[in-house]
Design an enzyme around this catalytic site. Structure first.
Site, short mmCIF file in Angstrom:
data_model
loop_
_atom_site.label_atom_id
_atom_site.label_comp_id
_atom_site.label_asym_id
_atom_site.label_seq_id
_atom_site.Cartn_x
_atom_site.Cartn_y
_atom_site.Cartn_z
N PHE A 87 0.82 -1.23 0.00
CA PHE A 87 0.00 0.00 0.00
C PHE A 87 0.84 1.27 0.00
O PHE A 87 0.35 2.33 0.40
CB PHE A 87 -0.97 0.01 1.19
CG PHE A 87 -1.77 -1.26 1.34
CD1 PHE A 87 -2.71 -1.59 0.38
CD2 PHE A 87 -1.56 -2.13 2.39
CE1 PHE A 87 -3.43 -2.78 0.48
CE2 PHE A 87 -2.28 -3.31 2.49
CZ PHE A 87 -3.22 -3.64 1.54
N GLU A 99 7.34 1.17 -0.46
CA GLU A 99 7.93 1.84 -1.63
C GLU A 99 9.32 2.31 -1.27
O GLU A 99 10.27 2.12 -2.01
CB GLU A 99 7.06 3.01 -2.11
CG GLU A 99 7.70 3.72 -3.32
CD GLU A 99 6.85 4.81 -3.96
OE1 GLU A 99 5.64 4.87 -3.71
OE2 GLU A 99 7.43 5.59 -4.74
N ARG A 106 2.20 15.65 -5.40
CA ARG A 106 0.91 15.07 -5.83
C ARG A 106 -0.26 15.78 -5.12
O ARG A 106 -1.34 15.91 -5.68
CB ARG A 106 0.87 13.56 -5.65
CG ARG A 106 -0.24 12.91 -6.45
CD ARG A 106 -0.21 11.39 -6.41
NE ARG A 106 0.56 10.76 -7.46
CZ ARG A 106 0.14 10.57 -8.71
NH1 ARG A 106 -1.06 10.97 -9.09
NH2 ARG A 106 0.92 9.97 -9.60
N ARG A 125 -1.19 4.62 -0.55
CA ARG A 125 -2.27 4.64 -1.55
C ARG A 125 -2.93 6.02 -1.67
O ARG A 125 -3.61 6.47 -0.75
CB ARG A 125 -3.31 3.60 -1.15
CG ARG A 125 -4.08 3.01 -2.30
CD ARG A 125 -4.93 1.88 -1.80
NE ARG A 125 -5.41 1.04 -2.88
CZ ARG A 125 -6.02 -0.14 -2.69
NH1 ARG A 125 -6.18 -0.61 -1.48
NH2 ARG A 125 -6.44 -0.85 -3.71
N PHE A 138 -1.13 8.84 -2.15
CA PHE A 138 0.14 9.58 -2.22
C PHE A 138 -0.06 11.09 -2.17
O PHE A 138 0.41 11.82 -3.03
CB PHE A 138 0.83 9.15 -3.53
CG PHE A 138 2.33 9.26 -3.55
CD1 PHE A 138 3.12 8.37 -2.84
CD2 PHE A 138 2.97 10.22 -4.34
CE1 PHE A 138 4.51 8.44 -2.89
CE2 PHE A 138 4.36 10.30 -4.40
CZ PHE A 138 5.12 9.40 -3.67
N ALA A 141 2.37 4.17 -7.71
CA ALA A 141 1.67 5.17 -8.52
C ALA A 141 0.61 4.54 -9.43
O ALA A 141 0.29 5.08 -10.48
CB ALA A 141 2.68 6.00 -9.34
N GLU A 156 -4.97 3.12 -7.00
CA GLU A 156 -5.24 4.21 -6.08
C GLU A 156 -6.55 4.96 -6.29
O GLU A 156 -7.18 5.37 -5.31
CB GLU A 156 -4.07 5.21 -6.13
CG GLU A 156 -2.79 4.60 -5.63
CD GLU A 156 -1.60 5.48 -5.91
OE1 GLU A 156 -1.21 5.58 -7.10
OE2 GLU A 156 -1.06 6.09 -4.99
N1 LUZ Z 1 5.25 7.11 -5.90
C1 LUZ Z 1 6.11 7.95 -6.49
C2 LUZ Z 1 3.93 7.25 -6.06
O1 LUZ Z 1 7.31 7.81 -6.29
N2 LUZ Z 1 5.65 8.92 -7.29
C3 LUZ Z 1 4.35 9.12 -7.52
O2 LUZ Z 1 3.97 10.01 -8.26
C4 LUZ Z 1 3.44 8.26 -6.87
N3 LUZ Z 1 2.13 8.43 -7.02
C5 LUZ Z 1 1.31 7.62 -6.37
C6 LUZ Z 1 1.81 6.63 -5.57
N4 LUZ Z 1 3.10 6.44 -5.42
MO1 MOS Z 2 2.32 3.88 -3.85
S1 MOS Z 2 1.37 5.06 -2.51
O1 MOS Z 2 3.59 3.05 -3.31
O2 MOS Z 2 1.60 3.74 -5.25
#
Ligand code: LUZ
Ligand code: MOS
Length: 750
Positions: free
Chosen positions: A222, A226, A304, A336, A338, A503, A706
């Protein structure tokens, strides 16, 4: 096609990182973390711990051969604290022992003395003190200063939204195994194997090609894996490298909840100006993002937030400014949505506030201002195939919203202590990493001599079904049974320099790279088949594992084509590279075309409120969602339903609380409540908007991870409607989550 993991998951045979059989001699790491939110380390006494049974070694920053640095975007985060600590849960040392039990037992024997400094937990306080993680940014369109003059109505307020724990079923964990000549193989529960590889290389001071990171699948992420899977994998790798023994590090649920970052809490101010006929002429928002103690992904998340400041609406004059505030809390991270959910909550609060003051329903303002084709977003991109209005109109008619509102009004006037409320939530979410450079992916395809196929890409399977979609893509191109295809683990030696699977773009980016690789092999196979049956390549096609020339079955099977092509020394392996075309963004002007496309939809949520106890239920969630050409209705519906529940949880019961001294109070599942089967809506209904998807979406099937999360925001405003039906004096603060406790107070106070 069913999710290829469904049987393995249900029968418990699927292998997660934590299930990998351990090599004899494996050692175990347990993290020693700061017990205070801000201060200097005066002394650490490891002596008793080192004498505990099974303890092999305790590693600190002084044991790092390379750089003590794990910052992903900005280099502002240590692996192990040096002189100062900046949040409770900040890693200081790693105990290595012969069992996790022994390592944990030894942890209790470590004594750390601190000089305690003042801790800041509130983003607005941090901003006042000049504590920013990086400079603020402003997105602007038109001229708000002038536009206020033209507004008939202007309303100002503030809106806060809370944090959220990812609560992936599989906690953060990694297993690092030393290999020959100073190399390492690291099994990591990460969304971003290349980031893990790069960070380990930096911390160990060895080249990236000495580290192989391998990921079979994750038990959920989620966004929480990342960037924040990196530290734990790096610690395991450091220990394995120094001790030349395999090292496993698996956070307990409690350590995971305390030590890892979560969704960013935001505190925001808004000002909204409307014309007589409810057009939003001007919107100004100031976001105070609580970033925690280090930047982590906050720069991208803040960006974002600005991209989605006006959600699904066209506003001709906009000014949105965001500050990332440095506080003494664990660095907040991807989750999720972001940063977009936080922005949309503010926009919806502004609309709800305006509606309340004007004495009209919010949907009248929402409906009036939905974006249309050729309208510009504040960041310069012009809306194309904007399905905001189609989704809205379909939702209104398909779900008989007018009839429901009438029923609710009748119900509310007929009942004394039970009230209902309904709110609508249009959503518009941009698809692409906002950082243009990250929008690239690679795939590697092998067809083996027997006609079976192995596929590697940069995509991480975390339950979202990306591997199933990849299998669908390849099976479609070769026209073979999916049973011939195996999706391999994600491995940095097979596919390098991957962007994290994030993303919502995992299936698009990796699927497109896979299409390119498969397409090139297909081309060679057609050439080969044409030779086999003395015809031109253009006439050849593959259908259901058979070679066709024009419309006639040549009698050549898939297997025969493959074995013959192999004997003819034709390459049956191919890599593919994809970079999203036409996207760009200029940070100096804050204008560009950052998104490949947008996903739209509208949700209607109805709630029932028990006005004696403050308890509430979600009666129905009804959505018209813009799937494009839905390539896998099972998986996409699963993503949609899960995202909505997670959004509802964020808005209602999931309440992260810190003490003033920066201690997480909601640090276990007895104090942190997430939606369970009993809190799922009685009705969840999803209708597909019947519009084709764009070329940049995989098989024209739009990204799904998302966008549906933000439908959950409607529950907040539906609850407010129900509260107001009971207590017209309710002031309607915008302060999510709206827990049952807060609801009860709202029912009987102003
Ligand atoms: N992660 C990222 C994300 O590194 N860049 C993004 O624009 C993003 N958007 C949504 C979820 N994760
Ligand atoms: Mo993400 S918030 O790791 O798409």
């Amino acid at each position: 096609m069913k999710n290829i993991d469904s049987i393995g998951h249900v029968t418990g045979r699927s292998v997660f990182t934590d299930d990998i059989p351990l090599t004899n001699g494996t050692l175990f790491g347990v993290v020693v973390a700061s017990g205070i939110a801000h201060g200097a380390i005066k002394s650490i006494d490891f002596s008793q711990a080192l004498e505990m049974p099974g303890v092999v070694r305790i590693l600190t920053c002084t044991d790092i051969p390379g750089e003590n640095q794990i910052g992903g975007i900005l280099p502002d985060e240590t692996l192990f604290a040096e002189k100062e600590v900046h949040f409770i849960g900040q890693p200081i040392a790693l105990i290595i022992a012969d069992s996790e039990f022994n390592a944990r037992r030894a942890r209790k024997k470590i004594h750390i003395e601190y000089d305690e400094f003042e801790a800041v937990t509130d983003p607005r306080v941090a901003k006042e003190k000049g504590l920013l993680l990086f400079p603020p940014r402003t997105f602007a369109l038109g001229n708000v200063a002038e536009a206020w003059q033209k507004c008939n109505y202007i309303f100002e307020g503030s809106a806060d939204s809370g944090s959220q724990e990812h609560l992936y079923l599989e906690t953060q964990n990694a297993y690092a195994v030393p290999a020959e000549n100073g190399t390492l193989k690291v099994y990591s529960s990460t969304q971003g194997p290349a980031i893990v590889q790069k960070t380990i290389a930096g911390v160990l001071g060895i080249p990236m090609n000495h580290i192989e990171v391998d990921v079979r699948r994750l038990g959920g992420a989620f966004g929480g894996k990342e960037d924040q899977a990196t530290a734990w994998s790096t610690m395991a790798a450091l220990a394995a490298h120094l001790l030349q023994k395999p090292v496993k590090l698996s956070l307990s649920r409690h350590d995971d909840i305390v030590m890892t970052g979560k969704r960013h809490p935001y505190s925001s101010d808004f000002r909204i100006g409307l014309s007589e006929d409810l057009k939003i002429l001007a919107y100004e928002a100031t976001f105070y993002q609580n970033g925690g103690a280090a930047a982590d992904l906050s720069p991208a998340i803040m960006e974002r937030t600005l991209f989605h400041a006006t959600n699904s609406y066209f506003v001709p004059n906009v000014k949105a400014t965001a500050y990332s505030c440095k506080t003494n809390l664990p660095p907040f991270t991807a989750f999720r949505g972001f940063g977009a959910p936080q922005a949309m909550f503010v926009m919806e609060s502004a609309i709800a506030f305006a509606a309340k003051n004007l004495g009209i329903p919010a949907w009248k303002i929402q409906q009036k201002n939905l974006i249309r084709d050729e309208d510009a977003f504040p960041y310069g991109q012009v809306a194309q195939q904007a399905h905001a209005r189609e989704c809205w109109d379909e939702a209104i008619s398909q779900f008989d919203v007018a009839g429901k509102l009438k029923e609710i009004a009748e119900f509310n006037s007929a009942t004394a202590f039970t009230k209902k409320g309904l709110a609508l939530m249009p959503v518009c979410f941009g698809i692409s990493f906002t950082n243009t450079a990250m929008n690239q992916a690679r795939a590697l395809v092998h067809i083996y001599q027997d006609g079976s196929i192995g596929i590697s890409t940069g995509a991480i399977e975390m339950g979202q079904g990306v591997n199933t979609k990849l299998k669908q893509v390849a099976a479609g191109i070769f026209s073979v049974s999916p049973s011939r295809i195996r999706i391999e683990s994600t491995n940095t030696s097979r596919v390098a320099n991957t962007s994290p699977t994030a993303a919502s773009s995992g299936a698009d980016l990796n699927g497109k790279a896979l299409q390119i690789a498969c397409g090139e092999i297909l081309d060679r196979l057609k050439e080969s088949a044409a030779q086999m049956c003395n015809t031109e390549k253009e006439k050849i096609s593959l259908q259901d594992e058979k070679v066709y020339s024009g419309s006639t079955d040549t009698g050549i099977s898939w297997e025969e084509l493959i074995t013959t092509s192999f004997r003819k020394r034709i390459s049956l392996s191919q890599s593919g590279h994809y970079a999203t075309p036409h996207i760009h963004f200029d940070k100096s002007t804050e204008k560009g075309h950052p998104f490949a496309y947008h996903v739209y939809g509208t949700a209607a949520i109805t709630v029932t409120l028990d006005c004696l106890r403050g308890r509430y239920w979600v009666d129905s969630v009804q959505v018209v969602h813009d799937f494009g050409n839905d390539m896998n209705p099972d998986i996409n519906l699963g993503q949609l339903e899960g995202a909505i529940m997670q959004g509802i949880g964020w808005m209602t019961m999931e309440e992260i609380r810190y003490s003033e001294k920066g201690r997480l109070l909601s640090d276990s599942l007895s104090t942190y409540k997430v939606p369970d089967i009993y809190s799922t809506p009685k009705i969840v209904e999803c209708k597909t908007l019947d519009k084709p998807g764009p070329e940049q979406a995989i098989m024209r099937s739009k990204a799904i991870g998302e966008p549906p999360f933000m439908y959950g925001i409607a529950v907040y405003f539906a609850l407010q409607e129900a509260i107001r039906a009971f207590n017209p004096a309710y002031s309607g603060r915008y302060d999510a989550p709206l827990t049952p406790e807060k609801v009860l107070m709202a029912l009987y106070n102003r």
